[in-house]
Structures are given as structure tokens and as C-alpha cells.
Design a protein around this motif. Structure first.
Motif, PDB file in Angstrom:
ATOM      1  N   MET A 199      -1.019   2.824  -4.664  1.00 38.14           N
ATOM      2  CA  MET A 199       0.408   3.011  -4.848  1.00 38.14           C
ATOM      3  C   MET A 199       1.016   3.717  -3.641  1.00 38.14           C
ATOM      4  SD  MET A 199       2.735   2.384  -6.890  1.00 38.14           S
ATOM      5  CE  MET A 199       4.404   2.787  -7.063  1.00 38.14           C
ATOM      6  N   ARG A 200       0.289   4.701  -3.141  1.00 33.38           N
ATOM      7  CA  ARG A 200       0.799   5.479  -2.001  1.00 33.38           C
ATOM      8  C   ARG A 200       0.996   4.584  -0.779  1.00 33.38           C
ATOM      9  NH1 ARG A 200      -1.720   9.251   2.001  1.00 33.38           N
ATOM     10  NH2 ARG A 200      -0.015  10.634   2.572  1.00 33.38           N
ATOM     11  N   ILE A 201       0.051   3.677  -0.541  1.00 30.50           N
ATOM     12  CA  ILE A 201       0.150   2.782   0.613  1.00 30.50           C
ATOM     13  C   ILE A 201       1.362   1.866   0.468  1.00 30.50           C
ATOM     14  CG2 ILE A 201      -0.989   0.880   1.819  1.00 30.50           C
ATOM     15  CD1 ILE A 201      -3.661   2.256   1.041  1.00 30.50           C
ATOM     16  N   LEU A 202       1.570   1.330  -0.733  1.00 31.69           N
ATOM     17  CA  LEU A 202       2.726   0.472  -0.981  1.00 31.69           C
ATOM     18  C   LEU A 202       4.025   1.257  -0.793  1.00 31.69           C
ATOM     19  CD1 LEU A 202       3.807  -2.276  -1.879  1.00 31.69           C
ATOM     20  CD2 LEU A 202       3.624  -1.482  -4.237  1.00 31.69           C
ATOM     21  N   PHE A 203       4.054   2.480  -1.308  1.00 32.30           N
ATOM     22  CA  PHE A 203       5.224   3.346  -1.154  1.00 32.30           C
ATOM     23  C   PHE A 203       5.531   3.571   0.321  1.00 32.30           C
ATOM     24  CE2 PHE A 203       6.650   7.731  -0.371  1.00 32.30           C
ATOM     25  CZ  PHE A 203       7.904   7.671  -0.950  1.00 32.30           C
ATOM     26  N   LEU A 216      11.464   5.982 -16.150  1.00 28.76           N
ATOM     27  CA  LEU A 216      10.041   6.005 -15.794  1.00 28.76           C
ATOM     28  C   LEU A 216       9.853   5.782 -14.291  1.00 28.76           C
ATOM     29  CD1 LEU A 216       8.424   4.129 -18.809  1.00 28.76           C
ATOM     30  CD2 LEU A 216       8.371   6.575 -18.312  1.00 28.76           C
ATOM     31  N   GLY A 217      10.674   4.921 -13.708  1.00 25.87           N
ATOM     32  CA  GLY A 217      10.639   4.727 -12.262  1.00 25.87           C
ATOM     33  C   GLY A 217      11.010   6.012 -11.534  1.00 25.87           C
ATOM     34  N   TYR A 218      12.024   6.690 -12.040  1.00 25.66           N
ATOM     35  CA  TYR A 218      12.444   7.962 -11.450  1.00 25.66           C
ATOM     36  C   TYR A 218      11.306   8.989 -11.516  1.00 25.66           C
ATOM     37  CZ  TYR A 218      14.838  12.429 -10.991  1.00 25.66           C
ATOM     38  OH  TYR A 218      15.197  13.694 -10.590  1.00 25.66           O
ATOM     39  N   ILE A 219      10.691   9.115 -12.688  1.00 26.80           N
ATOM     40  CA  ILE A 219       9.599  10.088 -12.866  1.00 26.80           C
ATOM     41  C   ILE A 219       8.427   9.751 -11.946  1.00 26.80           C
ATOM     42  CG2 ILE A 219       7.843  10.898 -14.503  1.00 26.80           C
ATOM     43  CD1 ILE A 219      10.077  10.574 -16.690  1.00 26.80           C
ATOM     44  N   LYS A 272       7.001  12.067  -8.817  1.00 26.20           N
ATOM     45  CA  LYS A 272       5.601  12.496  -8.705  1.00 26.20           C
ATOM     46  C   LYS A 272       5.001  12.015  -7.389  1.00 26.20           C
ATOM     47  CE  LYS A 272       4.585  13.087 -13.541  1.00 26.20           C
ATOM     48  NZ  LYS A 272       3.567  14.010 -13.951  1.00 26.20           N
ATOM     49  N   THR A 273       5.314  10.786  -6.994  1.00 30.11           N
ATOM     50  CA  THR A 273       4.804  10.251  -5.733  1.00 30.11           C
ATOM     51  C   THR A 273       5.331  11.067  -4.557  1.00 30.11           C
ATOM     52  OG1 THR A 273       4.682   8.036  -6.686  1.00 30.11           O
ATOM     53  CG2 THR A 273       4.663   8.185  -4.289  1.00 30.11           C
ATOM     54  N   LEU A 274       6.609  11.402  -4.577  1.00 27.23           N
ATOM     55  CA  LEU A 274       7.193  12.211  -3.496  1.00 27.23           C
ATOM     56  C   LEU A 274       6.565  13.596  -3.456  1.00 27.23           C
ATOM     57  CD1 LEU A 274      10.972  11.248  -3.803  1.00 27.23           C
ATOM     58  CD2 LEU A 274       9.383  10.604  -1.971  1.00 27.23           C
ATOM     59  N   LEU A 275       6.309  14.183  -4.613  1.00 29.81           N
ATOM     60  CA  LEU A 275       5.690  15.504  -4.676  1.00 29.81           C
ATOM     61  C   LEU A 275       4.288  15.470  -4.070  1.00 29.81           C
ATOM     62  CD1 LEU A 275       5.913  18.442  -5.659  1.00 29.81           C
ATOM     63  CD2 LEU A 275       4.947  17.673  -7.833  1.00 29.81           C
ATOM     64  N   VAL A 276       3.496  14.497  -4.445  1.00 28.59           N
ATOM     65  CA  VAL A 276       2.140  14.365  -3.898  1.00 28.59           C
ATOM     66  C   VAL A 276       2.210  14.119  -2.395  1.00 28.59           C
ATOM     67  CG1 VAL A 276       0.083  12.883  -3.888  1.00 28.59           C
ATOM     68  CG2 VAL A 276       1.100  13.607  -6.057  1.00 28.59           C
TER      69      VAL A 276
END
Length: 135
Positions: free
Chosen positions: A1-5, A114-117, A121-125
Motif C-alpha cells: 500500500m505504501r508503494i502505491l501511495f 474509511l478512505g479518510y481514516i 494512518k498511512t500519512l502518520l506511518v
């Protein structure tokens, strides 16, 4: 997910194209006359899960265009609500065999939430990993 982001957040024009196409697909799918819809009954309320997933992806794609702006993220969240209920209004008034279903609009909104949450979380990590890398 991180790579796609990371990939999509660095390719804003691609993200814009994907988000636009996805929005058009949502609108197209929701304006198909009721008699032309394929019968899919995997479980009760399967259509609500479809709505939720559609708007989860809608939120992610549109937000990645400018994810650093908190106002923009809130705007897209509001658009999930507005678009979801606008489509329901459109269906009852202009699409044969379709009706206004408040639960579809709620599922659309929850998909956006759910997309927002998930994005938060992705931005925090991502931030935590950057801080660790700087140490």
C-alpha cells in the motif's frame, strides 16, 4: 500500500485521470436502469458493500492529488456525501427502475470516511518513517 501511495502521490496527473475515470464509472454504474442490472446476490446488502468500496476508492484517488492539504481532504470527504446522495436523487427522478436508497448514500459516506481514516494512518506511518530515517 505504501508503494502505491508514494507512486500515485508523485504522479498527480495520472491520479487526476484515474480519479476522473473512476468518478465517471461510479456515475455510469449508478445510472443503469434497474432492469439492466445484473442480479448479484452473494449475501444480503451486497450492494452496500459495493457502494462503500466505490467511494473508498473515490476518496483515495481524489485525495492523493493534494493529500497534504487538510482542507482538501475534508472537501473530498464532503464530496463523497454530496455525490452519494445526489446520485440517489438522480436515480429516483431520472433512472427507470431505480429508487432513492438512503442506505446507499450512507454507505457512500462511510466509504469516504474509511478512505479518510486509512489515508490518515498511512500519512502518520509515512511521517514516522521519515522521522526515524532522519535520526
Amino acid at each position: 500500500m505504501r508503494i502505491l501511495f508514494l507512486f500515485l502521490s508523485r504522479h498527480k496527473s495520472l491520479c487526476f485521470i484515474l480519479a476522473t475515470v473512476w468518478t465517471l464509472l461510479i456515475f455510469y454504474g449508478c445510472t443503469i436502469p434497474g432492469k439492466d442490472l445484473p442480479p448479484v446476490h452473494l449475501f444480503d446488502h451486497f450492494d452496500k458493500v459495493v457502494h462503500l468500496v466505490f467511494f473508498f476508492i473515490f476518496y483515495i484517488l481524489w485525495t492523493l492529488i493534494s493529500y497534504k492539504s487538510v482542507k482538501y481532504r475534508y472537501f473530498i470527504l464532503i464530496m463523497c456525501f454530496v455525490l452519494g446522495f445526489s446520485i440517489e436523487y438522480y436515480q429516483i427522478n431520472y433512472v427507470k427502475g431505480r429508487s432513492f436508497d438512503i442506505w446507499d448514500g450512507i454507505a457512500d459516506t462511510i466509504g469516504g470516511l474509511l478512505g479518510y481514516i486509512m489515508l490518515q494512518k498511512t500519512l502518520l506511518v509515512h511521517r514516522q518513517n521519515n522521522i526515524k530515517a532522519e535520526m
